[in-house]
Design a protein around this motif. Structure first.
Motif: not given
Lengths: 220, 285
Positions: B37-41, B52-57, B71-73, B89-92
């Protein structure tokens, strides 16, 4: 690039420090004007709140509860983009109105709590001794009111300086905005924000210092 | 007795907080995709949630036949906050534009580009946003954009203020011309997206967007006043008529995503004047 060079690039290069000083001056101007107007308006509110005229008392109560319960950023945006949107007022004027309104609500409450802490018997004794209402207020109530309210008032001043950091939302370039601009330009947000915090801390301690100095003068 | 009841309530609360419910990110996904799981800023989108952005990605990765990674926005208001997010470290990884990523990496050697194949070809269009009733201004801006595209001056601005800017240096200062007695257009800039939009040490706005404004002022014979505004208040300022124009980015690829994903009500968008690729960056190991 070593740390000293980085600090130079962030805070000093190309006259950046002058822009920081300008931002600081905007913060000080808004804070000082809002404090002055907020204190005057807050004293009036407190007078109405404790007075015997019912409509004014209720109006003051309602005002204080609404303003104290609202985030200052919401109030600022509501006034700038709503109430005064078509009036042509400058953003700084709207910011001063907003922070004065907010400060007034807090000052009114701190004055009320200080007045309630006073011993009413002293005023009654003064009146019995032949003091007029004004003399009793000036010579008995006021000095004690100042002493009791001062620590909370000092916190209100420091809070006010910090509240003003949201004025970037209404197109004002204050200290926070300048710090954010530098962080964006240099891509070094952490160091820049720490620098900004140190400036705000220095400003707060200047306020504490002024209050401490007045305390010492009074006791000498 | 009261102590026992209190303890019972505390234990129940702990049970709820430690997670009896399902993970909100785990529904309808290929089990392989859950391994990483990548947290995406990302910059906050006004008309789309992080979900919705997660589904789009997810769909974009599927379409590109890349190995799908979840990718979890995580939305942020601006690039500064995204940087703080990745450093804490809140996002990768953070998502921005190629020109911005190059500027960031040149100025801060802690970062590097992420070379993901699936984001190749993803790009955002940049355009102006005006009040939806201001057709005249929108028409004027569209005409200037078309004229500048036709005579090559738009490309020249891109070269001068983005491509040819020395590695990580601030773009050249811009002088916006003044015309006595001419009408004024008030433009809101955020100053937080260099080299497209930044504020120089002397507090003057600069970057590609400001250079474009100077050219627009010249071609329309109108004064342009640039005011700086926090990104979260841009739409409010425009709708309240405090400013006339703001810069906006729109998403061009419309297969999975609404083109108005970042467009608030009450504003109209001009023709795009610039397109930039999406770039992902991360902290060096």
């Amino acid at each position: 690039m070593d740390f000293t060079d980085l600090l130079y690039k962030i805070f000093l290069k190309d006259g950046g420090w002058l822009t920081i000083l300008n931002g600081l001056w905007v913060t000080v101007q808004i804070s000082a004007l809002s404090l002055l107007l907020g204190t005057v308006f807050g004293s009036l509110l407190c007078f109405f709140r404790l007075g015997k005229i019912k409509p004014l008392k209720v109006a003051a109560q309602v005002y204080i509860s609404i303003i104290r319960g609202s985030p200052v950023l919401m109030l600022l945006m509501l006034l700038f983009y709503g109430v005064f949107a078509r009036q042509g007022l400058s953003p700084i004027v709207v910011a001063v109105i907003t922070f004065s309104m907010h400060t007034a609500a807090h000052v009114a409450e701190l004055l009320r709590s200080a007045l309630m802490a006073l011993d009413k018997g002293q005023v009654e004794a003064a009146r019995t001794l032949g003091f007029s209402k004004w003399q009793a207020f000036k010579l008995v109530t006021f000095p004690q009111l100042v002493r009791i309210a001062k620590p909370v008032y000092q916190s209100t001043v420091v809070n006010l300086i910090q509240w003003t950091s949201v004025v970037g939302y209404v197109t004002i370039t204050d200290l926070t905005r300048v710090i954010n601009n530098i962080a964006s330009r240099t891509m070094q947000p952490m160091i820049t924000i720490i620098g900004g915090m140190i400036i705000y801390l220095a400003l707060s301690y200047l306020v504490y210092g002024i209050f401490h100095w007045t305390d010492r003068r009074r006791t000498q | 007795m009261r102590v026992k009841i209190l303890l019972a309530i505390l234990c129940t609360a702990c049970l709820f907080m430690t997670g009896c419910g399902s993970d909100s990110n785990s529904d309808n996904k290929d089990p392989d995709s859950q391994a990483t799981i990548i947290k995406l800023g990302m910059i906050t989108h006004l008309n789309a949630s992080e979900k919705q952005m997660e589904e789009y990605l997810f769909k974009v990765q599927e379409r590109s036949h890349a190995k799908v990674i979840n990718h979890v926005p995580v939305f942020f208001d601006n690039l500064n906050l995204m940087q703080l997010g990745i450093e804490s470290g809140k996002v990768d990884v953070i998502s921005t534009y190629k020109s911005v990523a190059e500027y960031l990496i040149a100025n801060n050697n802690k970062y590097e580009l992420v070379h993901d194949d699936w984001i190749k070809g993803l790009a955002d269009n940049f355009c102006f946003a005006v009040h939806e009733d201001d057709d005249a201004l929108k028409t004027d801006l569209n005409k200037v954009i078309k004229d500048m595209e036709a005579d090559g001056s738009l490309d020249k601005l891109v070269k001068d203020y983005i491509k040819n800017v020395d590695n990580g240096q601030a773009p050249p200062k811009v002088d916006i011309p003044k015309f006595d007695g001419a009408d004024k257009i008030v433009v809101g800039v955020t100053g937080d997206l260099p080299p497209l939009d930044l504020i120089l040490p002397d507090n003057s706005p600069a970057g590609f967007n400001t250079a474009l404004l100077a050219e627009i002022a010249k071609r329309l014979n109108r004064n342009v006043e640039v005011v700086q505004i926090d990104s979260g208040a841009r739409a409010a300022a425009l709708v309240a008529d405090q400013i006339d124009v703001i810069f906006w980015a729109i998403v061009p690829a419309g297969d999975f995503l609404d083109k108005n994903i970042d467009k608030p009500d009450g504003i109209a968008l001009s023709e795009p004047y610039f397109q930039d690729e999406i770039a992902h960056i991360k902290l060096k190991n």
